[in-house]
Design an enzyme around this catalytic site. Sequence first.
Site, PDB file in Angstrom:
ATOM      1  N   PRO A   1       0.798  -1.225   0.000  1.00 47.03           N
ATOM      2  CA  PRO A   1       0.000   0.000   0.000  1.00 47.03           C
ATOM      3  C   PRO A   1       0.831   1.276   0.000  1.00 47.03           C
ATOM      4  O   PRO A   1       1.848   1.372   0.685  1.00 47.03           O
ATOM      5  CB  PRO A   1      -0.837  -0.101   1.283  1.00 47.03           C
ATOM      6  CG  PRO A   1      -0.182  -1.145   2.102  1.00 47.03           C
ATOM      7  CD  PRO A   1       0.486  -2.086   1.142  1.00 47.03           C
ATOM      8  N   ASN A   2       0.353   2.225  -0.776  1.00 45.82           N
ATOM      9  CA  ASN A   2       0.890   3.593  -0.871  1.00 45.82           C
ATOM     10  C   ASN A   2       2.224   3.688  -1.606  1.00 45.82           C
ATOM     11  O   ASN A   2       2.725   4.796  -1.804  1.00 45.82           O
ATOM     12  CB  ASN A   2       1.010   4.235   0.522  1.00 45.82           C
ATOM     13  CG  ASN A   2      -0.339   4.328   1.197  1.00 45.82           C
ATOM     14  OD1 ASN A   2      -1.271   4.882   0.611  1.00 45.82           O
ATOM     15  ND2 ASN A   2      -0.478   3.770   2.389  1.00 45.82           N
TER      16      ASN A   2
ATOM     17  N   ARG B   1       4.280  11.003  -1.828  1.00 48.83           N
ATOM     18  CA  ARG B   1       4.159  10.788  -0.379  1.00 48.83           C
ATOM     19  C   ARG B   1       5.481  11.095   0.332  1.00 48.83           C
ATOM     20  O   ARG B   1       6.541  10.653  -0.103  1.00 48.83           O
ATOM     21  CB  ARG B   1       3.702   9.346  -0.060  1.00 48.83           C
ATOM     22  CG  ARG B   1       4.767   8.298  -0.284  1.00 48.83           C
ATOM     23  CD  ARG B   1       4.326   6.886   0.005  1.00 48.83           C
ATOM     24  NE  ARG B   1       4.068   6.605   1.394  1.00 48.83           N
ATOM     25  CZ  ARG B   1       4.236   5.405   1.961  1.00 48.83           C
ATOM     26  NH1 ARG B   1       4.683   4.373   1.234  1.00 48.83           N
ATOM     27  NH2 ARG B   1       3.952   5.226   3.223  1.00 48.83           N
TER      28      ARG B   1
ATOM     29  N   TYR C   1      10.767   9.021   1.548  1.00 48.91           N
ATOM     30  CA  TYR C   1      10.749   8.049   0.457  1.00 48.91           C
ATOM     31  C   TYR C   1      11.345   8.582  -0.848  1.00 48.91           C
ATOM     32  O   TYR C   1      11.351   7.868  -1.852  1.00 48.91           O
ATOM     33  CB  TYR C   1       9.310   7.559   0.222  1.00 48.91           C
ATOM     34  CG  TYR C   1       8.701   6.948   1.466  1.00 48.91           C
ATOM     35  CD1 TYR C   1       9.218   5.779   2.012  1.00 48.91           C
ATOM     36  CD2 TYR C   1       7.625   7.564   2.120  1.00 48.91           C
ATOM     37  CE1 TYR C   1       8.676   5.225   3.168  1.00 48.91           C
ATOM     38  CE2 TYR C   1       7.081   7.019   3.269  1.00 48.91           C
ATOM     39  CZ  TYR C   1       7.608   5.851   3.797  1.00 48.91           C
ATOM     40  OH  TYR C   1       7.070   5.303   4.935  1.00 48.91           O
TER      41      TYR C   1
ATOM     42  N   ASN D   1       8.220  -5.249  -0.887  1.00 45.83           N
ATOM     43  CA  ASN D   1       8.081  -4.177   0.099  1.00 45.83           C
ATOM     44  C   ASN D   1       6.606  -4.160   0.494  1.00 45.83           C
ATOM     45  O   ASN D   1       5.770  -3.624  -0.231  1.00 45.83           O
ATOM     46  CB  ASN D   1       8.493  -2.828  -0.491  1.00 45.83           C
ATOM     47  CG  ASN D   1       8.405  -1.716   0.551  1.00 45.83           C
ATOM     48  OD1 ASN D   1       7.809  -1.891   1.603  1.00 45.83           O
ATOM     49  ND2 ASN D   1       8.994  -0.572   0.243  1.00 45.83           N
TER      50      ASN D   1
ATOM     51  N   ALA E   1       2.963  -0.783   4.868  1.00 51.75           N
ATOM     52  CA  ALA E   1       2.465  -0.874   6.242  1.00 51.75           C
ATOM     53  C   ALA E   1       2.033  -2.290   6.632  1.00 51.75           C
ATOM     54  O   ALA E   1       1.984  -2.621   7.827  1.00 51.75           O
ATOM     55  CB  ALA E   1       1.302   0.096   6.436  1.00 51.75           C
TER      56      ALA E   1
ATOM     57  N   HIS F   1       3.969  -4.509   9.149  1.00 50.33           N
ATOM     58  CA  HIS F   1       3.818  -4.406  10.601  1.00 50.33           C
ATOM     59  C   HIS F   1       2.515  -5.029  11.113  1.00 50.33           C
ATOM     60  O   HIS F   1       2.243  -4.975  12.302  1.00 50.33           O
ATOM     61  CB  HIS F   1       3.884  -2.927  11.014  1.00 50.33           C
ATOM     62  CG  HIS F   1       4.953  -2.162  10.276  1.00 50.33           C
ATOM     63  ND1 HIS F   1       6.286  -2.508  10.357  1.00 50.33           N
ATOM     64  CD2 HIS F   1       4.887  -1.109   9.421  1.00 50.33           C
ATOM     65  CE1 HIS F   1       6.990  -1.676   9.583  1.00 50.33           C
ATOM     66  NE2 HIS F   1       6.170  -0.829   9.005  1.00 50.33           N
TER      67      HIS F   1
ATOM     68  N   ASP G   1       2.347 -15.906   6.221  1.00 52.56           N
ATOM     69  CA  ASP G   1       1.938 -17.287   5.927  1.00 52.56           C
ATOM     70  C   ASP G   1       2.074 -17.609   4.441  1.00 52.56           C
ATOM     71  O   ASP G   1       2.452 -18.728   4.077  1.00 52.56           O
ATOM     72  CB  ASP G   1       0.488 -17.519   6.376  1.00 52.56           C
ATOM     73  CG  ASP G   1       0.352 -17.644   7.891  1.00 52.56           C
ATOM     74  OD1 ASP G   1       1.392 -17.768   8.575  1.00 52.56           O
ATOM     75  OD2 ASP G   1      -0.782 -17.608   8.388  1.00 52.56           O
TER      76      ASP G   1
ATOM     77  N   GLU H   1      12.960  -8.915   1.740  1.00 57.12           N
ATOM     78  CA  GLU H   1      12.130  -7.815   2.250  1.00 57.12           C
ATOM     79  C   GLU H   1      12.897  -6.502   2.038  1.00 57.12           C
ATOM     80  O   GLU H   1      14.053  -6.396   2.440  1.00 57.12           O
ATOM     81  CB  GLU H   1      11.897  -8.040   3.751  1.00 57.12           C
ATOM     82  CG  GLU H   1      11.166  -6.917   4.458  1.00 57.12           C
ATOM     83  CD  GLU H   1      11.215  -7.073   5.994  1.00 57.12           C
ATOM     84  OE1 GLU H   1      12.017  -7.895   6.507  1.00 57.12           O
ATOM     85  OE2 GLU H   1      10.462  -6.352   6.666  1.00 57.12           O
TER      86      GLU H   1
ATOM     87  N   HIS I   1      12.749  -2.188   2.388  1.00 55.45           N
ATOM     88  CA  HIS I   1      12.118  -0.930   2.825  1.00 55.45           C
ATOM     89  C   HIS I   1      12.965   0.226   2.331  1.00 55.45           C
ATOM     90  O   HIS I   1      14.198   0.203   2.488  1.00 55.45           O
ATOM     91  CB  HIS I   1      11.971  -0.875   4.346  1.00 55.45           C
ATOM     92  CG  HIS I   1      11.108  -1.966   4.859  1.00 55.45           C
ATOM     93  ND1 HIS I   1       9.740  -1.957   4.711  1.00 55.45           N
ATOM     94  CD2 HIS I   1      11.427  -3.146   5.443  1.00 55.45           C
ATOM     95  CE1 HIS I   1       9.252  -3.075   5.200  1.00 55.45           C
ATOM     96  NE2 HIS I   1      10.250  -3.826   5.653  1.00 55.45           N
TER      97      HIS I   1
ATOM     98  N   ARG J   1      12.714   4.507  12.972  1.00 47.65           N
ATOM     99  CA  ARG J   1      11.433   5.229  12.959  1.00 47.65           C
ATOM    100  C   ARG J   1      10.568   4.822  14.166  1.00 47.65           C
ATOM    101  O   ARG J   1      11.089   4.334  15.147  1.00 47.65           O
ATOM    102  CB  ARG J   1      10.761   5.012  11.604  1.00 47.65           C
ATOM    103  CG  ARG J   1      11.609   5.604  10.464  1.00 47.65           C
ATOM    104  CD  ARG J   1      10.953   5.454   9.113  1.00 47.65           C
ATOM    105  NE  ARG J   1       9.693   6.193   9.059  1.00 47.65           N
ATOM    106  CZ  ARG J   1       8.809   6.060   8.078  1.00 47.65           C
ATOM    107  NH1 ARG J   1       9.051   5.215   7.077  1.00 47.65           N
ATOM    108  NH2 ARG J   1       7.684   6.759   8.093  1.00 47.65           N
TER     109      ARG J   1
HETATM  110  C1  DQA Z   1       8.074   1.263   4.060  1.00 43.95           C
HETATM  111  C2  DQA Z   1       8.090   1.448   5.573  1.00 43.95           C
HETATM  112  C3  DQA Z   1       6.729   1.159   6.164  1.00 43.95           C
HETATM  113  O1  DQA Z   1       6.763   1.356   7.573  1.00 43.95           O
HETATM  114  C4  DQA Z   1       5.689   2.081   5.575  1.00 43.95           C
HETATM  115  O2  DQA Z   1       4.409   1.777   6.092  1.00 43.95           O
HETATM  116  C5  DQA Z   1       5.691   2.086   4.098  1.00 43.95           C
HETATM  117  C6  DQA Z   1       6.977   2.071   3.397  1.00 43.95           C
HETATM  118  C7  DQA Z   1       9.410   1.650   3.403  1.00 43.95           C
HETATM  119  O3  DQA Z   1       9.585   1.335   2.246  1.00 43.95           O
HETATM  120  O4  DQA Z   1      10.249   2.294   4.031  1.00 43.95           O
HETATM  121  O5  DQA Z   1       4.664   2.177   3.443  1.00 43.95           O
HETATM  122  O6  DQA Z   1       7.858  -0.114   3.792  1.00 43.95           O
END
Ligand code: DQA
Length: 144
Positions: free
Chosen positions: A9-10, A17, A22, A74, A77, A80, A87, A98, A100, A107
């Site tokens: 997401p996002n 954003r 980012y 990635n 959110a 978390h 799973d 993974e 980020h 953070r």
């Molecule tokens: C993120 C870090 C996450 O905590 C956040 O919710 C994101 C982006 C990152 O790429 O740093 O959406 O995954």
Amino acid sequence: MKIYLLNGPNLNMLGIREPDKYGSESYSTLIDRVKKHCEEKGVEVVCYQSNHEGELVDKIQEAYFEGADGIVINPGAYTHTSIAMLDAVKAVRIPTVEVHISKVEEREDFRQVSYIRSACVKTITGHGLMGYTEAIDYLIGAIK
Ligand code: DQA
């Protein structure tokens, strides 16, 4: 070799954003860069972004049925919160990295938990968009 690159997401809002966290480059710039990198390395890449948890689970399962060799993810959110994505990665047993963009470990407290991490072969944080190509290179090295 086939890699699935999944963004949660996002991440479609990259460049818009919170650029202080980012960066100013867009999601399409990221995808162009990843595709070029994979072409140079002779790797097939499937890129996908969704704001919906179940769709990301579906895509992890698709990676299995399509014979993917690796996943770069990635989860945004959902990192978390999502036991379902943990799973899914455990179910498919495909080497998964993974990623980020930001340095999550520096953070908020709620970003210190990553459910998916225990199923991943590597985690890259705080390297900006470069983290994605680093993850791809890691998988190329690990899988060959
Ligand atoms: C993120 C870090 C996450 O905590 C956040 O919710 C994101 C982006 C990152 O790429 O740093 O959406 O995954």
